[in-house]
Design a protein around this motif. Structure first.
Motif, PDB file in Angstrom:
ATOM      1  N   LYS A  81       0.832  -1.204   0.000  1.00 54.69           N
ATOM      2  CA  LYS A  81       0.000   0.000   0.000  1.00 54.69           C
ATOM      3  C   LYS A  81       0.866   1.253   0.000  1.00 54.69           C
ATOM      4  CE  LYS A  81      -4.027  -2.007   2.273  1.00 54.69           C
ATOM      5  NZ  LYS A  81      -5.027  -1.843   3.369  1.00 54.69           N
ATOM      6  N   GLU A  82       0.248   2.348  -0.397  1.00 51.74           N
ATOM      7  CA  GLU A  82       0.969   3.620  -0.367  1.00 51.74           C
ATOM      8  C   GLU A  82       1.047   4.142   1.063  1.00 51.74           C
ATOM      9  OE1 GLU A  82      -0.160   5.318  -4.830  1.00 51.74           O
ATOM     10  OE2 GLU A  82      -0.779   6.403  -3.051  1.00 51.74           O
ATOM     11  N   ARG A  83       2.054   4.939   1.294  1.00 50.90           N
ATOM     12  CA  ARG A  83       2.182   5.581   2.584  1.00 50.90           C
ATOM     13  C   ARG A  83       1.042   6.578   2.785  1.00 50.90           C
ATOM     14  NH1 ARG A  83       7.621   8.308   2.839  1.00 50.90           N
ATOM     15  NH2 ARG A  83       6.533   9.951   1.701  1.00 50.90           N
ATOM     16  N   GLU A  84       0.526   6.661   3.999  1.00 48.03           N
ATOM     17  CA  GLU A  84      -0.560   7.582   4.292  1.00 48.03           C
ATOM     18  C   GLU A  84      -0.306   8.323   5.591  1.00 48.03           C
ATOM     19  OE1 GLU A  84      -4.208   5.376   4.651  1.00 48.03           O
ATOM     20  OE2 GLU A  84      -3.453   4.088   6.250  1.00 48.03           O
ATOM     21  N   GLY A  85      -0.798   9.553   5.624  1.00 54.15           N
ATOM     22  CA  GLY A  85      -0.690  10.334   6.844  1.00 54.15           C
ATOM     23  C   GLY A  85      -1.729   9.884   7.843  1.00 54.15           C
ATOM     24  N   VAL A  86      -1.318   9.586   9.044  1.00 52.43           N
ATOM     25  CA  VAL A  86      -2.206   9.080  10.082  1.00 52.43           C
ATOM     26  C   VAL A  86      -2.668  10.202  11.005  1.00 52.43           C
ATOM     27  CG1 VAL A  86      -2.381   7.527  12.045  1.00 52.43           C
ATOM     28  CG2 VAL A  86      -1.114   6.819   9.998  1.00 52.43           C
ATOM     29  N   SER A  87      -1.715  10.943  11.519  1.00 53.78           N
ATOM     30  CA  SER A  87      -2.057  12.023  12.431  1.00 53.78           C
ATOM     31  C   SER A  87      -0.927  13.032  12.448  1.00 53.78           C
ATOM     32  CB  SER A  87      -2.289  11.488  13.847  1.00 53.78           C
ATOM     33  OG  SER A  87      -2.631  12.532  14.723  1.00 53.78           O
ATOM     34  N   CYS A  88      -1.280  14.290  12.376  1.00 51.96           N
ATOM     35  CA  CYS A  88      -0.272  15.343  12.317  1.00 51.96           C
ATOM     36  C   CYS A  88      -0.653  16.486  13.242  1.00 51.96           C
ATOM     37  CB  CYS A  88      -0.127  15.858  10.885  1.00 51.96           C
ATOM     38  SG  CYS A  88       0.377  14.588   9.708  1.00 51.96           S
ATOM     39  N   ILE A  89       0.363  17.208  13.696  1.00 52.29           N
ATOM     40  CA  ILE A  89       0.112  18.320  14.599  1.00 52.29           C
ATOM     41  C   ILE A  89       1.028  19.482  14.247  1.00 52.29           C
ATOM     42  CG2 ILE A  89       1.723  17.379  16.328  1.00 52.29           C
ATOM     43  CD1 ILE A  89      -0.178  18.593  18.484  1.00 52.29           C
ATOM     44  N   ASN A  90       0.442  20.671  14.234  1.00 53.77           N
ATOM     45  CA  ASN A  90       1.207  21.887  14.018  1.00 53.77           C
ATOM     46  C   ASN A  90       1.625  22.390  15.396  1.00 53.77           C
ATOM     47  OD1 ASN A  90       2.094  24.522  13.584  1.00 53.77           O
ATOM     48  ND2 ASN A  90       0.730  24.826  11.867  1.00 53.77           N
TER      49      ASN A  90
ATOM     50  N   MET B 218       3.086  24.938  16.222  1.00 52.55           N
ATOM     51  CA  MET B 218       3.020  26.395  16.363  1.00 52.55           C
ATOM     52  C   MET B 218       1.638  26.853  16.810  1.00 52.55           C
ATOM     53  SD  MET B 218       5.270  27.531  13.052  1.00 52.55           S
ATOM     54  CE  MET B 218       4.476  26.342  11.972  1.00 52.55           C
ATOM     55  N   ASN B 219       0.581  26.188  16.320  1.00 53.64           N
ATOM     56  CA  ASN B 219      -0.762  26.657  16.666  1.00 53.64           C
ATOM     57  C   ASN B 219      -1.685  25.571  17.209  1.00 53.64           C
ATOM     58  OD1 ASN B 219      -1.544  25.163  14.445  1.00 53.64           O
ATOM     59  ND2 ASN B 219      -1.782  26.933  13.097  1.00 53.64           N
ATOM     60  N   GLY B 220      -1.169  24.343  17.295  1.00 51.47           N
ATOM     61  CA  GLY B 220      -1.957  23.265  17.877  1.00 51.47           C
ATOM     62  C   GLY B 220      -2.920  22.574  16.933  1.00 51.47           C
ATOM     63  N   ASP B 221      -2.993  23.004  15.676  1.00 49.02           N
ATOM     64  CA  ASP B 221      -3.883  22.337  14.730  1.00 49.02           C
ATOM     65  C   ASP B 221      -3.507  20.866  14.599  1.00 49.02           C
ATOM     66  OD1 ASP B 221      -4.336  25.037  12.287  1.00 49.02           O
ATOM     67  OD2 ASP B 221      -5.246  24.650  14.244  1.00 49.02           O
ATOM     68  N   THR B 222      -4.505  20.020  14.475  1.00 48.78           N
ATOM     69  CA  THR B 222      -4.266  18.596  14.294  1.00 48.78           C
ATOM     70  C   THR B 222      -5.075  18.063  13.116  1.00 48.78           C
ATOM     71  OG1 THR B 222      -6.021  18.028  15.867  1.00 48.78           O
ATOM     72  CG2 THR B 222      -3.766  18.161  16.724  1.00 48.78           C
ATOM     73  N   TYR B 223      -4.620  16.951  12.606  1.00 54.02           N
ATOM     74  CA  TYR B 223      -5.314  16.233  11.543  1.00 54.02           C
ATOM     75  C   TYR B 223      -5.280  14.752  11.893  1.00 54.02           C
ATOM     76  CZ  TYR B 223      -5.965  13.655   7.219  1.00 54.02           C
ATOM     77  OH  TYR B 223      -6.400  12.755   6.271  1.00 54.02           O
ATOM     78  N   TYR B 224      -6.376  14.083  11.635  1.00 56.43           N
ATOM     79  CA  TYR B 224      -6.442  12.640  11.808  1.00 56.43           C
ATOM     80  C   TYR B 224      -7.036  12.004  10.566  1.00 56.43           C
ATOM     81  CZ  TYR B 224      -5.536  13.338  16.777  1.00 56.43           C
ATOM     82  OH  TYR B 224      -4.966  13.670  17.979  1.00 56.43           O
ATOM     83  N   LEU B 225      -6.415  10.926  10.144  1.00 57.20           N
ATOM     84  CA  LEU B 225      -6.989  10.094   9.099  1.00 57.20           C
ATOM     85  C   LEU B 225      -8.361   9.627   9.572  1.00 57.20           C
ATOM     86  CD1 LEU B 225      -6.299   8.607   6.369  1.00 57.20           C
ATOM     87  CD2 LEU B 225      -5.497   6.714   7.806  1.00 57.20           C
ATOM     88  N   HIS B 226      -9.327   9.609   8.671  1.00 56.22           N
ATOM     89  CA  HIS B 226     -10.696   9.299   9.068  1.00 56.22           C
ATOM     90  C   HIS B 226     -10.788   7.984   9.827  1.00 56.22           C
ATOM     91  CE1 HIS B 226     -15.048   9.300   8.949  1.00 56.22           C
ATOM     92  NE2 HIS B 226     -14.998   8.057   8.494  1.00 56.22           N
ATOM     93  N   SER B 227     -10.058   6.979   9.376  1.00 56.18           N
ATOM     94  CA  SER B 227     -10.183   5.646   9.969  1.00 56.18           C
ATOM     95  C   SER B 227      -9.594   5.542  11.374  1.00 56.18           C
ATOM     96  CB  SER B 227      -9.536   4.603   9.062  1.00 56.18           C
ATOM     97  OG  SER B 227      -8.147   4.849   8.927  1.00 56.18           O
TER      98      SER B 227
END
Length: 128
Positions: A42-51, A53-62
């Motif tokens: 499978k291709e590499r995927e972003g799971v969870s990220c955090i900025n 500097m400002n606390g923004d976060t991202y989570y993969l839907h799954s």
């Protein structure tokens, strides 16, 4: 810039695991940092990220509701707390970082070429 991930292992379905990433050689506070994974075939995927500097976060839907990303700026550590693990979470997990990434946390985590600094991976295997 160095990133060193650890904490992977074999865990049963439904179990928890915490990954750690030690960052060195740069000022941690003004970086965007993320956890990525790649499963066999499978291709590499972003799971969870955090900025950081400002606390923004991202989570993969799954992984929403199961994974939590956090930082310890005093010790230059990034963590990925994982609970309720599933067999489909099995992958090699990497931490990655970019200095003052300008294009938003979503793009950092989703665009394949966004992070320029990568650590070695740590294997997570979820057994059923």
């Amino acid at each position: 810039v160095q990133l060193q991930a650890s904490g992977g292992g074999l865990v049963q379905v439904g179990g928890p695991l915490r990954l750690s990433c030690l960052a060195s050689g740069f000022t941690f506070d003004d970086y965007v940092i993320g956890w990525f994974r790649q499963a066999p075939g499978k291709e590499r995927e972003g799971v969870s990220c955090i900025n950081n500097m400002n606390g923004d976060t991202y989570y993969l839907h799954s992984v929403k509701g199961r994974f939590t990303v956090s930082t310890d700026n005093a010790n230059n550590m990034v963590y990925l707390q994982m609970i309720s693990l599933k067999p489909e979470d099995t992958a090699v997990y990497f931490c990655a970082a970019e200095h003052r990434y300008p294009s938003g946390i979503y793009n950092f985590c989703v665009l394949p070429a966004a992070p320029s600094h990568w650590g070695q991976g740590t294997q997570v295997t979820v057994s059923s």
